[in-house]
Enzyme design. Structure first.
Site, PDB file in Angstrom:
ATOM      1  N   GLU A 129      37.529  21.732  23.776  1.00 44.65           N
ATOM      2  CA  GLU A 129      36.763  21.216  22.809  1.00 44.65           C
ATOM      3  C   GLU A 129      35.413  21.585  22.701  1.00 44.65           C
ATOM      4  OE1 GLU A 129      37.331  17.702  21.022  1.00 44.65           O
ATOM      5  OE2 GLU A 129      35.546  18.593  20.166  1.00 44.65           O
ATOM      6  N   THR A 182      31.201  19.967  13.319  1.00 41.02           N
ATOM      7  CA  THR A 182      30.456  19.281  14.294  1.00 41.02           C
ATOM      8  C   THR A 182      28.978  19.611  14.693  1.00 41.02           C
ATOM      9  OG1 THR A 182      32.554  18.443  15.073  1.00 41.02           O
ATOM     10  CG2 THR A 182      30.617  18.129  16.434  1.00 41.02           C
TER      11      THR A 182
HETATM   12  N1  HSE Z   1      30.431  12.569  19.372  1.00 38.22           N
HETATM   13  C1  HSE Z   1      30.780  13.744  18.603  1.00 38.22           C
HETATM   14  C2  HSE Z   1      29.766  13.687  17.423  1.00 38.22           C
HETATM   15  C3  HSE Z   1      32.143  13.777  18.217  1.00 38.22           C
HETATM   16  O1  HSE Z   1      29.567  12.782  16.899  1.00 38.22           O
HETATM   17  O2  HSE Z   1      29.014  14.849  17.418  1.00 38.22           O
HETATM   18  C4  HSE Z   1      32.422  14.711  17.343  1.00 38.22           C
HETATM   19  O3  HSE Z   1      33.169  15.395  17.981  1.00 38.22           O
END
Ligand code: HSE
Length: 307
Positions: A129, A182
Site C-alpha cells: 500500500e 492519494t
Molecule cells: N485514509 C487515506 C486517505 C485513505 O484518506 O488519504 C486513502 O488511501
C-alpha cells in the site's frame, strides 16, 4: 494442500467520514479476483494482469511489494505466481491498491497453511500500500482482510479493532470517472487543525463506534460528519456538495468522500433506501458530462474470500 488459490479481494471505503486514516468498511458488490500459485522456482512473479495497465515487475506492483515483504520474512522453500484480474479502477478511492496488496499475501498465506494471522497479513500488505500512497496506512487494508467495519487503533505497532456491523446497513457508491492520486489528495491537507474541529471530530468517531455497537442508526446519522478533511478535499470532486445533498434528501444516514476520492459513499438503513440514494446520486451526475459508475452493496463482513 492446494498449490493454487483463486480469491475475491474486495473494494473498501476508508475514513467513513470522521475517521481519517483509522476507520474503514468492506464492500461486497465490487472487488478484484486474483490467482496465487505455488511454484518450484523461488521468488515472486506476476504472470497476468487484466483490467488495467499495471506494472509486471514485482517490486513496482503493490501486490508484488506486499508479497515480497512477506516472502522475505517467511523464506518459504517455494516461489509464487500471481495473476491479477482488476475490476477496481486505480485511483478510484475505493481501495484499489489495497485489494491487490491484501490479495497476494492472503493467497500466499492460505497456500502455506495459514502461518500468519490477519494482523500480520495486514502488516505485510501495508508495505505494498505504501508504494501507492507514499505512506503506510491500513484503513483500507484492515477492512479488506478482517471484513466489516474496522478501526486501526495504531499503525505502528499495528493494532486493528473489529467493529460490529448493524444488520440493516447498506452502502451506496458513486465513482466519477476522474482519477485522484492519494498522494496528491494528502498533499493538500493542512498539517494543523483548530482545536474545536478536533473536538468535534473525535466526538463523532467515538459516537460512530458506539452507534455501530448499539445499532443506533440515529446516532450513526449524527456521527457521519467530517469537519477536518472534507472541507479541503471536496474541491477535488466535481459536484460533491450536490451529490451529498441529494443523498441526504433521499434518506441516507450520511454521505462523505470515500477514502481520498473521487468516489463518494453514503450509508443507509435499508437496501431500498440505498437504491433511492443511488438514483439521487445518478441524477446529479447525469446532468454533467462526467462519466460515472454507481454501486449498492451490503457490508461484506467476511472480507477477502477464497472462490
Ligand atoms: N485514509 C487515506 C486517505 C485513505 O484518506 O488519504 C486513502 O488511501
Amino acid at each position: 494442500m492446494n498449490n493454487e488459490i483463486r480469491l475475491f479481494s474486495p473494494a473498501t471505503v476508508a475514513n467513513v467520514a470522521c475517521g481519517f486514516d483509522v476507520l474503514g468498511y468492506c464492500l461486497d458488490a465490487i472487488g478484484d479476483e486474483m490467482v496465487v500459485r505455488k511454484t518450484a522456482e523461488k521468488g515472486i512473479r506476476i504472470t497476468k494482469i487484466e483490467g488495467y495497465d499495471l506494472p509486471y515487475e514485482a517490486e513496482k506492483n503493490v501486490a508484488g511489494v506486499s508479497a515480497l515483504a512477506m516472502y522475505e520474512a517467511l523464506q518459504p522453500d517455494c516461489g509464487f505466481e500471481i495473476e491479477i484480474y482488476k475490476n477496481i479502477k486505480p485511483g478510484s478511492g475505493i481501495g484499489s491498491s489495497s485489494a491487490s496488496a491484501a490479495g497476494s499475501v492472503y493467497g500466499m498465506n492460505e497456500l502455506l497453511g495459514k502461518p500468519l494471522d490477519k494482523t500480520k497479513l495486514t502488516y505485510y500488505a501495508m508495505k505494498g500500500e505504501a508504494l501507492a500512497s507514499q505512506c503506510e496506512h491500513a484503513d483500507n487494508l484492515a477492512p479488506a482482510i478482517f471484513g466489516g467495519f474496522t478501526l486501526v487503533k495504531s499503525a505502528c505497532p499495528l493494532h486493528v479493532l473489529e467493529l460490529p456491523t448493524p444488520p440493516d446497513i447498506f452502502a451506496t457508491l458513486i465513482h466519477p470517472q476522474i482519477e485522484i492520486k492519494t498522494s496528491e489528495s494528502r498533499a493538500i491537507l493542512p498539517k494543523q487543525i483548530p482545536l474545536q474541529h478536533a473536538i468535534t471530530q473525535w466526538a463523532n468517531v467515538g459516537s460512530l463506534v458506539h452507534a455501530l455497537h448499539t445499532n443506533n442508526y440515529d446516532l450513526l446519522k449524527e456521527a457521519l460528519i467530517d469537519v477536518v478533511i472534507e472541507p479541503h478535499r471536496k474541491q477535488l470532486i466535481p459536484h460533491f456538495d450536490a451529490v451529498k445533498l441529494a443523498a441526504n434528501n433521499a434518506g441516507a444516514l450520511g454521505c462523505a468522500i470515500s477514502g481520498s476520492g473521487p468516489s463518494i459513499f453514503a450509508l443507509s438503513k435499508s437496501e431500498a433506501t440505498a437504491k433511492a440514494v443511488e438514483s439521487a446520486m445518478q441524477e446529479v451526475y447525469s446532468k454533467t458530462d462526467i462519466e460515472f459508475e454507481t454501486y449498492v452493496s451490503k457490508i461484506n463482513t467476511q472480507g477477502i474470500k477464497t472462490l
